[in-house]
Scaffold this active site. Structure first.
Site, PDB file in Angstrom:
ATOM      1  N   LYS A 104       0.825  -1.210   0.000  1.00 26.78           N
ATOM      2  CA  LYS A 104       0.000   0.000   0.000  1.00 26.78           C
ATOM      3  C   LYS A 104       0.857   1.257   0.000  1.00 26.78           C
ATOM      4  O   LYS A 104       0.587   2.213  -0.741  1.00 26.78           O
ATOM      5  CB  LYS A 104      -0.943  -0.004   1.211  1.00 26.78           C
ATOM      6  N   ARG A 112       2.987   5.865  -3.367  1.00 28.04           N
ATOM      7  CA  ARG A 112       4.161   6.580  -3.853  1.00 28.04           C
ATOM      8  C   ARG A 112       4.353   6.420  -5.355  1.00 28.04           C
ATOM      9  O   ARG A 112       4.834   7.337  -6.024  1.00 28.04           O
ATOM     10  CB  ARG A 112       5.392   6.114  -3.077  1.00 28.04           C
ATOM     11  N   GLY A 139      -4.882   7.988   4.922  1.00 29.65           N
ATOM     12  CA  GLY A 139      -4.057   8.952   5.644  1.00 29.65           C
ATOM     13  C   GLY A 139      -2.731   9.202   4.937  1.00 29.65           C
ATOM     14  O   GLY A 139      -2.257  10.338   4.858  1.00 29.65           O
ATOM     15  N   ARG A 176      -8.359  12.448  12.044  1.00 25.83           N
ATOM     16  CA  ARG A 176      -6.941  12.194  12.276  1.00 25.83           C
ATOM     17  C   ARG A 176      -6.123  13.479  12.260  1.00 25.83           C
ATOM     18  O   ARG A 176      -6.410  14.392  11.481  1.00 25.83           O
ATOM     19  CB  ARG A 176      -6.409  11.209  11.230  1.00 25.83           C
ATOM     20  N   SER A 184       8.420   9.583  11.743  1.00 27.91           N
ATOM     21  CA  SER A 184       7.214   9.425  10.935  1.00 27.91           C
ATOM     22  C   SER A 184       7.561   9.489   9.459  1.00 27.91           C
ATOM     23  O   SER A 184       8.026  10.519   8.967  1.00 27.91           O
ATOM     24  CB  SER A 184       6.190  10.517  11.272  1.00 27.91           C
ATOM     25  N   GLN A 231       5.438   9.559   7.124  1.00 25.57           N
ATOM     26  CA  GLN A 231       4.500  10.462   6.458  1.00 25.57           C
ATOM     27  C   GLN A 231       4.959  11.908   6.559  1.00 25.57           C
ATOM     28  O   GLN A 231       4.879  12.661   5.586  1.00 25.57           O
ATOM     29  CB  GLN A 231       3.099  10.279   7.041  1.00 25.57           C
ATOM     30  N   ASP A 275       2.169  -0.499  12.201  1.00 19.84           N
ATOM     31  CA  ASP A 275       0.934  -0.973  11.585  1.00 19.84           C
ATOM     32  C   ASP A 275       0.622  -2.424  11.925  1.00 19.84           C
ATOM     33  O   ASP A 275      -0.515  -2.874  11.755  1.00 19.84           O
ATOM     34  CB  ASP A 275       1.005  -0.824  10.064  1.00 19.84           C
ATOM     35  N   LYS A 335      -3.851   6.545  14.394  1.00 18.10           N
ATOM     36  CA  LYS A 335      -4.034   5.779  13.166  1.00 18.10           C
ATOM     37  C   LYS A 335      -5.499   5.854  12.724  1.00 18.10           C
ATOM     38  O   LYS A 335      -6.240   6.741  13.136  1.00 18.10           O
ATOM     39  CB  LYS A 335      -3.581   4.332  13.395  1.00 18.10           C
ATOM     40  N   ARG A 387      -7.336  -2.800   9.943  1.00 18.33           N
ATOM     41  CA  ARG A 387      -6.417  -3.712  10.628  1.00 18.33           C
ATOM     42  C   ARG A 387      -7.043  -4.339  11.874  1.00 18.33           C
ATOM     43  O   ARG A 387      -6.692  -5.458  12.249  1.00 18.33           O
ATOM     44  CB  ARG A 387      -5.108  -2.996  10.956  1.00 18.33           C
TER      45      ARG A 387
END
Length: 429
Positions: free
Chosen positions: A20, A25, A94, A123, A168, A170, A317, A344, A390
């Site tokens: 994912k 990306r 996210g 979030r 992070s 992200q 995760d 999350k 999840r």
């Protein structure tokens, strides 16, 4: 520990859907690259598809081929355009919204709104908003908080040096993509190494990154990326569910083919091996700067271990499914230093703890984790998934392992990352 009820009578062999993180990306970098790129192994889950649809609105052409691959055509970042006020809906993604916010902030003249579903709008976004604004980005939350929807007015950013208070991927990736889109330099540092997929993709496309240490690097223009072939392996975060299923079963081993084994992502293997899991890596290889291999997993007797804080970014995760492994472990399970779990798709500390309590597990909740002693038995209950894929998948694995009926309030969230999950699960015998 819980008795093992699932007995695998034959060797299972599966390939899980594409990674994912890399699928997101691949969309972003195919938009930044000039020409026709090919994306092989793209995860056709709702999260990456929402990112793809968003960039299609900005002028990137995506054509699905008969073999499931995609051809992406772009003229580079300067060609990304949209009517003022265009809304880009990232659904539950996210990663999609945070990384795209960085990239789009650096494109002069672009005026767009970034939003998502109910879960996404809860979030936190301050972690990317603050450094992007310091970098010169004109980006704000519409409702004067740190949540989506976000308004982006693309502008020319400035060279930037940032020491992130958290590890992070992200945050790091949002700033990297902003620098690339705006053709400026970035000096980035973080307390621990987070996932490095973005760095790998920049290097794969010929970008200039200088690593000063494991946690600090500098990158500088030019970023004149040309179209390329993006080969996406299976997602180890998706494979993790079946790794735990195989370890906690009895009988024959399980082979999971073509799994991404990026060193910043294989903390799950380190932890499970430390717990006594027998996992072998076969046929190691590389593609697009990413390590890949096949995993052979044998039924194993697991035990409680102390998980080092340095491993947390690489397993963040996978902690929900690690908690399920803990139910089959001698001594129980403990996780600390994982406060990031609360930010999350759901507050995953609360989500895991509350559902464990529902099935009869005595579990102690902390601000940064949870802990429970060895579990001898559990009972049926209705699981609340909290709109989190999840959580739904982790407790579905538990139900399959124990043959215990665990009713889920909703499982549609699973399609965001693992379409076909339940078919995979039922095929195990």
């Amino acid at each position: 520990m819980l008795p093992k009820k699932l007995n695998l009578t034959r060797t299972q062999s599966i390939s899980v859907p594409g990674d994912k993180s890399l699928s997101h990306r691949a969309v972003l970098f195919s938009a930044l690259a000039s020409g026709s790129s090919q994306i092989i192994g793209f995860l056709e889950g709702e999260d990456p598809l929402n990112t793809l649809r968003s960039f299609a609105k900005l002028g990137v052409s995506f054509e699905r081929q008969s073999d499931g691959s995609y051809v992406a055509k772009s003229e580079g970042p300067k060609a990304l355009t949209a009517k003022p006020g265009t809304v880009l809906d990232f659904g539950n993604a996210g990663t999609g919204i945070r990384l795209s916010a960085g990239l789009l902030s650096g494109i002069q003249g672009l005026d767009v709104q970034l939003t998502g579903d109910e879960s996404l709008q809860k979030r936190p976004m301050a972690r990317i908003l603050a450094p992007l604004q310091e970098m010169g980005a004109k980006i704000n939350a519409i409702h004067a908080n740190d949540r989506a929807p976000l308004m982006v007015h693309g502008s020319k950013l400035r060279d930037y040096s940032y020491s992130s208070p958290i590890a992070s991927a992200q945050v790091k990736s949002a700033l990297m993509l902003a620098a690339i889109a705006s053709e400026v330099s970035l000096d980035f540092n973080e307390p621990e190494k987070s996932r490095d997929h973005t760095e790998n993709m920049v290097r794969f496309l010929g970008g200039d990154i200088q690593f000063l240490s494991e946690t600090q690097f500098k990158m500088k223009p030019p970023y004149q990326f040309q179209a390329n072939k993006f080969q996406i392996p299976g997602d180890i975060s998706s494979a993790a569910f079946f790794i735990v299923l195989a370890l906690a079963s009895e009988g024959e081993p399980t082979l999971i083919r073509n799994v991404g084994l990026n060193p910043s992502r294989i903390g799950i293997l380190t932890v499970l091996k430390g717990m006594g899991g027998r996992i072998e890596i076969q046929n190691p290889r590389t593609a697009c700067g990413e390590e890949i291999g096949d995993l052979l997993i044998f039924p194993s007797n697991l035990q409680k271990i102390s998980i080092e804080s340095a491993l947390i970014p690489s397993i963040i995760d996978e902690i929900p499914i690690l908690a399920i492994a803990g139910l089959f472990s001698k001594g129980g399970f403990s996780i600390r230093n994982a406060s990031e779990l609360r930010a999350k798709e759901s507050d995953r500390i609360l989500s895991v703890v509350s559902n464990l309590q529902k099935i009869g597990v005595q579990v102690q909740e902390f601000s940064d984790g949870f802990e429970f002693d060895e579990v001898k038995e559990i009972h049926p209950a209705k699981i609340l998934t909290y709109m989190d894929h999840r959580i739904a998948m982790s407790f579905s694995i538990l139900s399959r392992l124990t043959q215990l009926p665990l009713e889920m309030d909703e499982t549609s969230w699973v399609d965001t990352s693992f379409p076909g999950f339940f078919s995979y699960l039922q095929a195990f015998d």
